[in-house]
Design a protein around this motif. Structure first.
Motif, PDB file in Angstrom:
ATOM      1  N   ARG A  72      61.576 -29.979 -44.853  1.00 23.33           N
ATOM      2  CA  ARG A  72      60.703 -29.673 -45.995  1.00 23.33           C
ATOM      3  C   ARG A  72      60.523 -30.921 -46.864  1.00 23.33           C
ATOM      4  O   ARG A  72      59.411 -31.227 -47.285  1.00 23.33           O
ATOM      5  N   ALA A  73      61.595 -31.654 -47.104  1.00 21.81           N
ATOM      6  CA  ALA A  73      61.493 -32.865 -47.927  1.00 21.81           C
ATOM      7  C   ALA A  73      60.614 -33.908 -47.241  1.00 21.81           C
ATOM      8  O   ALA A  73      59.794 -34.570 -47.884  1.00 21.81           O
ATOM      9  N   ARG A  74      60.747 -34.041 -45.941  1.00 25.51           N
ATOM     10  CA  ARG A  74      59.949 -35.003 -45.178  1.00 25.51           C
ATOM     11  C   ARG A  74      58.490 -34.574 -45.116  1.00 25.51           C
ATOM     12  O   ARG A  74      57.589 -35.413 -45.115  1.00 25.51           O
ATOM     13  N   ALA A  75      58.238 -33.268 -45.105  1.00 21.52           N
ATOM     14  CA  ALA A  75      56.877 -32.753 -45.020  1.00 21.52           C
ATOM     15  C   ALA A  75      56.096 -33.027 -46.299  1.00 21.52           C
ATOM     16  O   ALA A  75      54.870 -32.978 -46.297  1.00 21.52           O
ATOM     17  N   ASP A  76      56.788 -33.332 -47.388  1.00 23.78           N
ATOM     18  CA  ASP A  76      56.117 -33.634 -48.656  1.00 23.78           C
ATOM     19  C   ASP A  76      55.708 -35.097 -48.762  1.00 23.78           C
ATOM     20  O   ASP A  76      55.333 -35.561 -49.825  1.00 23.78           O
ATOM     21  N   SER A  77      55.759 -35.834 -47.659  1.00 22.79           N
ATOM     22  CA  SER A  77      55.430 -37.259 -47.687  1.00 22.79           C
ATOM     23  C   SER A  77      53.924 -37.463 -47.866  1.00 22.79           C
ATOM     24  O   SER A  77      53.136 -36.532 -47.763  1.00 22.79           O
ATOM     25  N   ALA A 103      51.001 -34.734 -34.576  1.00 18.60           N
ATOM     26  CA  ALA A 103      51.907 -35.322 -33.586  1.00 18.60           C
ATOM     27  C   ALA A 103      53.308 -35.487 -34.178  1.00 18.60           C
ATOM     28  O   ALA A 103      54.306 -35.259 -33.506  1.00 18.60           O
ATOM     29  N   TRP A 104      53.404 -35.848 -35.432  1.00 20.95           N
ATOM     30  CA  TRP A 104      54.678 -36.079 -36.096  1.00 20.95           C
ATOM     31  C   TRP A 104      55.412 -34.766 -36.346  1.00 20.95           C
ATOM     32  O   TRP A 104      56.632 -34.688 -36.206  1.00 20.95           O
ATOM     33  N   MET A 105      54.670 -33.709 -36.707  1.00 19.90           N
ATOM     34  CA  MET A 105      55.279 -32.431 -37.055  1.00 19.90           C
ATOM     35  C   MET A 105      55.537 -31.543 -35.838  1.00 19.90           C
ATOM     36  O   MET A 105      56.229 -30.542 -35.952  1.00 19.90           O
ATOM     37  N   ARG A 106      55.013 -31.884 -34.683  1.00 16.26           N
ATOM     38  CA  ARG A 106      55.177 -31.050 -33.481  1.00 16.26           C
ATOM     39  C   ARG A 106      56.632 -30.958 -33.106  1.00 16.26           C
ATOM     40  O   ARG A 106      57.343 -31.964 -33.054  1.00 16.26           O
ATOM     41  N   ARG A 124      58.860 -20.391 -30.854  1.00 14.60           N
ATOM     42  CA  ARG A 124      57.748 -19.767 -31.584  1.00 14.60           C
ATOM     43  C   ARG A 124      58.152 -19.479 -33.026  1.00 14.60           C
ATOM     44  O   ARG A 124      57.402 -19.714 -33.961  1.00 14.60           O
ATOM     45  N   ARG A 125      59.353 -18.951 -33.214  1.00 14.20           N
ATOM     46  CA  ARG A 125      59.841 -18.670 -34.569  1.00 14.20           C
ATOM     47  C   ARG A 125      60.003 -19.953 -35.378  1.00 14.20           C
ATOM     48  O   ARG A 125      59.669 -19.995 -36.567  1.00 14.20           O
ATOM     49  N   ILE A 126      60.510 -20.993 -34.744  1.00 14.20           N
ATOM     50  CA  ILE A 126      60.697 -22.265 -35.445  1.00 14.20           C
ATOM     51  C   ILE A 126      59.349 -22.887 -35.807  1.00 14.20           C
ATOM     52  O   ILE A 126      59.177 -23.430 -36.906  1.00 14.20           O
ATOM     53  N   GLU A 127      58.369 -22.794 -34.922  1.00 16.00           N
ATOM     54  CA  GLU A 127      57.028 -23.312 -35.237  1.00 16.00           C
ATOM     55  C   GLU A 127      56.477 -22.634 -36.486  1.00 16.00           C
ATOM     56  O   GLU A 127      55.921 -23.285 -37.365  1.00 16.00           O
ATOM     57  N   ARG A 128      56.629 -21.319 -36.562  1.00 21.80           N
ATOM     58  CA  ARG A 128      56.143 -20.587 -37.731  1.00 21.80           C
ATOM     59  C   ARG A 128      56.944 -20.976 -38.979  1.00 21.80           C
ATOM     60  O   ARG A 128      56.385 -21.135 -40.059  1.00 21.80           O
TER      61      ARG A 128
END
Length: 129
Positions: free
Chosen positions: A108-113, A123-126, A61-65
């Motif tokens: 974080r770097a990958r999330a800026d794609s 699905a990718w970020m889950r 839960r903490r990691i999801e947030r």
């Protein structure tokens, strides 16, 4: 209501409390009190009902947030770790890597794609179980 249904409702109340207070210091004994059972019984039943230990659920839960904060804000990784309830940056990084498969900085770097359809991004970020 059967005894099993009553117990499941109490476990759901405890899980909801974990969801609401994930950033606070929580221990099994405190959460077990919400379910009105002993800590040992709570741990066994929580895992049987939800498929993971209370500690692992809280970590996930903490990691999801933290994933949302890393993806949607410029908050430094150390501050993200503290915000979601970790007291050690090393524990945060290790737990993040165990659950997500990459470091918080790489995530974080990958999330800026580039933008992709929402269903693909979710699905990718889950986090992996």
């Amino acid at each position: 209501m059967t005894p099993r249904e009553d117990e499941n409702r109490r476990l759901l109340r405890a899980r909801d409390a974990m969801d609401r207070h994930y950033a606070e210091p929580l221990d099994v004994a405190a959460i077990a009190r919400v379910a009105h059972v002993s800590p040992a019984h709570f741990s066994r039943r929580f895992k049987a009902v939800f498929g993971e230990t209370p500690h692992r659920y809280l970590q996930r839960r903490r990691i999801e947030r933290s994933m949302a904060l890393l993806r949607d804000t410029a908050t430094p990784v150390t501050e993200v770790a503290i915000t979601v309830g970790f007291t050690s940056l090393g524990t945060f990084g290790r737990t993040f890597r165990d659950i997500v498969g990459t470091s918080p900085t790489d995530y974080r770097a990958r999330a800026d794609s580039p933008a992709v359809p929402g269903c693909v991004a979710r699905a990718w970020m889950r986090p992996a179980s």
